[in-house]
Design a protein around this motif. Sequence first.
Motif, PDB file in Angstrom:
ATOM      1  N   GLU A  57       0.869  -1.182   0.000  1.00 58.06           N
ATOM      2  CA  GLU A  57       0.000   0.000   0.000  1.00 58.06           C
ATOM      3  C   GLU A  57       0.908   1.235   0.000  1.00 58.06           C
ATOM      4  OE1 GLU A  57      -2.993  -0.104   3.036  1.00 58.06           O
ATOM      5  OE2 GLU A  57      -3.383  -2.243   2.744  1.00 58.06           O
ATOM      6  N   TYR A  58       1.552   1.451  -1.146  1.00 60.70           N
ATOM      7  CA  TYR A  58       2.651   2.424  -1.211  1.00 60.70           C
ATOM      8  C   TYR A  58       2.220   3.879  -0.986  1.00 60.70           C
ATOM      9  CZ  TYR A  58       4.922  -1.708  -3.120  1.00 60.70           C
ATOM     10  OH  TYR A  58       5.406  -2.970  -3.288  1.00 60.70           O
ATOM     11  N   PRO A  59       1.125   4.360  -1.576  1.00 62.52           N
ATOM     12  CA  PRO A  59       0.746   5.762  -1.317  1.00 62.52           C
ATOM     13  C   PRO A  59       0.470   6.036   0.167  1.00 62.52           C
ATOM     14  CG  PRO A  59      -0.388   4.931  -3.259  1.00 62.52           C
ATOM     15  CD  PRO A  59       0.250   3.745  -2.599  1.00 62.52           C
ATOM     16  N   LYS A  60      -0.192   5.081   0.813  1.00 64.82           N
ATOM     17  CA  LYS A  60      -0.498   5.251   2.225  1.00 64.82           C
ATOM     18  C   LYS A  60       0.775   5.176   3.066  1.00 64.82           C
ATOM     19  CE  LYS A  60      -3.763   3.579   5.736  1.00 64.82           C
ATOM     20  NZ  LYS A  60      -4.818   2.559   6.029  1.00 64.82           N
ATOM     21  N   ALA A  61       1.664   4.252   2.706  1.00 67.30           N
ATOM     22  CA  ALA A  61       2.941   4.125   3.410  1.00 67.30           C
ATOM     23  C   ALA A  61       3.747   5.409   3.286  1.00 67.30           C
ATOM     24  CB  ALA A  61       3.729   2.940   2.852  1.00 67.30           C
ATOM     25  N   LEU A  62       3.716   6.010   2.087  1.00 68.90           N
ATOM     26  CA  LEU A  62       4.480   7.230   1.854  1.00 68.90           C
ATOM     27  C   LEU A  62       4.058   8.348   2.803  1.00 68.90           C
ATOM     28  CD1 LEU A  62       6.607   8.641   0.131  1.00 68.90           C
ATOM     29  CD2 LEU A  62       4.799   9.188  -1.522  1.00 68.90           C
ATOM     30  N   GLY A  63       2.779   8.420   3.084  1.00 69.17           N
ATOM     31  CA  GLY A  63       2.288   9.446   4.008  1.00 69.17           C
ATOM     32  C   GLY A  63       2.918   9.317   5.385  1.00 69.17           C
ATOM     33  N   TYR A  64       3.060   8.089   5.853  1.00 67.70           N
ATOM     34  CA  TYR A  64       3.667   7.879   7.174  1.00 67.70           C
ATOM     35  C   TYR A  64       5.178   8.108   7.142  1.00 67.70           C
ATOM     36  CZ  TYR A  64      -0.658   6.223   9.243  1.00 67.70           C
ATOM     37  OH  TYR A  64      -1.934   6.157   9.747  1.00 67.70           O
ATOM     38  N   TYR A  65       5.825   7.729   6.027  1.00 68.29           N
ATOM     39  CA  TYR A  65       7.255   8.019   5.918  1.00 68.29           C
ATOM     40  C   TYR A  65       7.497   9.528   5.973  1.00 68.29           C
ATOM     41  CZ  TYR A  65       8.525   3.206   4.609  1.00 68.29           C
ATOM     42  OH  TYR A  65       8.763   1.853   4.614  1.00 68.29           O
ATOM     43  N   LYS A  66       6.636  10.291   5.288  1.00 67.11           N
ATOM     44  CA  LYS A  66       6.787  11.758   5.281  1.00 67.11           C
ATOM     45  C   LYS A  66       6.533  12.355   6.675  1.00 67.11           C
ATOM     46  CE  LYS A  66       5.781  12.608   0.385  1.00 67.11           C
ATOM     47  NZ  LYS A  66       4.859  13.228  -0.596  1.00 67.11           N
ATOM     48  N   LYS A  67       5.546  11.802   7.396  1.00 72.34           N
ATOM     49  CA  LYS A  67       5.303  12.271   8.769  1.00 72.34           C
ATOM     50  C   LYS A  67       6.526  12.004   9.643  1.00 72.34           C
ATOM     51  CE  LYS A  67       0.256  11.666   8.880  1.00 72.34           C
ATOM     52  NZ  LYS A  67      -0.866  10.890   9.482  1.00 72.34           N
ATOM     53  N   CYS A  68       7.124  10.849   9.412  1.00 75.82           N
ATOM     54  CA  CYS A  68       8.320  10.495  10.174  1.00 75.82           C
ATOM     55  C   CYS A  68       9.456  11.470   9.869  1.00 75.82           C
ATOM     56  CB  CYS A  68       8.737   9.072   9.836  1.00 75.82           C
ATOM     57  SG  CYS A  68      10.059   8.419  10.870  1.00 75.82           S
TER      58      CYS A  68
END
Length: 544
Positions: free
Chosen positions: A48-59
């Motif tokens: 689920e790459y788009p959703k994962a990207l959101g959390y990576y960016k928050k991190c």
Amino acid sequence: MLAHIKLLNAEGLFTSSEILCTYYLSGNVHPSSESLLMMADALYGKEEYPKALGYYKKCLSNFSTRIGGPKNQITPFEIEVRYKTALCLIKVRDDRNALSTLESIPPAQRSLGVIFQLAKLYQAKGLNGSAIPLYQQCLKMNPFALEAALAIIDLGGGNIIDASLLNSAHPTPPHIFSTLGTLSNMNPANDQVYEKRLEPYDWVSLIPEIHSCHNSYTPQKALPILNNLEKKFPENTHVVESLAKCYFQLKQFEKAVATFHKVLEIDPLHVSGMDFYGALLKMAGNLTELNKLGHALVKSNSNRPETWGVAALYCDLKAEKEKSFEHIDTAVRLGERHAMAHMIRGDIYLCNGRPEQAVASYRRAHSIVPILPTYKGIARSLAVSGNIKDAMHTAQDAVKAFPNNSGATALLGMVMSQQASLREKAKKMLQQSLAQDPKCQDTVLALSQLFILEEKSQDAINILKNHTHLVPPNDIVLTFLADSLVTARQYGEALEQYNRALTINPNNENTKRGLYRVELLMKGEDPDADQSSSPVETDEVDDA
């Protein structure tokens, strides 16, 4: 809790990790970077790459460190987050931001993985001058990074892979790439030269040499290497696949088909290089085997470009155009950097009367790896579309890139022969090339076609017959010889050559049509009177 979640991610239980992370994050007003990363990793594992990207960016947003110059340092944890963020950006096809994210990692702190991904992104952008030094750096960090060595060769930098790239911090294994580039100075007939390089690790340096031979279209130099490797590693699929590609380049199509088949006997789930095999089967008109191959590849891995390239070839052979275009588009989408997918797309466009689109596909393949087949595809497509001037320039570039390759000279001669004013010059060039390499099929066919254009069919026949005495002929040469004999009204001998070609390849539709025509001519009938009466049929098989 975070320790358990990290363990679940490591074990691949991503759904469990995600569920636990949702509770953990919802219970914290200011979630930690570690918890955000674990949630991102769980989603990445679930694709689920788009959703994962959101959390990576928050991190990432939690970090206060900013890069101010080359001497600045960031924590290993932040490097991990930046690297994983870049990988996720690549998955969502955002190469621009992936590149900037990786570039934000200080050069002194970049790992092998970071440097390799940077090099790939530069290469994808056409910045080869920036990519090659990074691939070289990968080899310094680990001389077994074969992907880096092969990439350098694809970018035309094979001559700079040598011992100087190796880091003295790696005294064992030996300097495995120290001899790359010396192949042209060796005697291919001297097998002992290669046998000495098979212990204990020196055989690894032969892998880039094989790749270099494949790209430079010098299979005669690769064969002695592969023959010795096969003795040491008889069941190695990489060796056998490379042998099959050599036979393909040598126009020994029967051997190539048998050797590709051997690869699948060793490993029925093998995928790499199977689109080459599919192209061979399509050329032979073998629908049944092409269908079997397509089913095997779908079973093995339906997410590889080779799988859908073969499916496209099968549908194209069955004249199912829409399905063919649909499947090759899938192949390209799955492997944008897979040159063979673009080559197959170009072939399909060209065969279906769309030369302009074919040029674009061949050029895309050429941008990935500039090899002789990409030059041929571009030049032939341009010639078919009537753009002889650009076709000529492309063929001339091929001769410059492959100065000692008779196939490149044959390509230029073929293009020149399209203009009546240049045919005499083309003839002299092809005759000189044939004198240097009498066994080159491309030269023989180009010169024969030129003689046919000049209505000198007997000269074409003589050249083709001489070629069949020098090398074991394939069905393509024999069919062209038979066609030339028909032009010269030598029907009896033409019939013999058509049957000889069908013995080699019973599925060659051009041979079948030629045989049907000559049989009518021998009966005194006009084969062009009723084109629809041809009995040539195609066996029906299940879709791949």
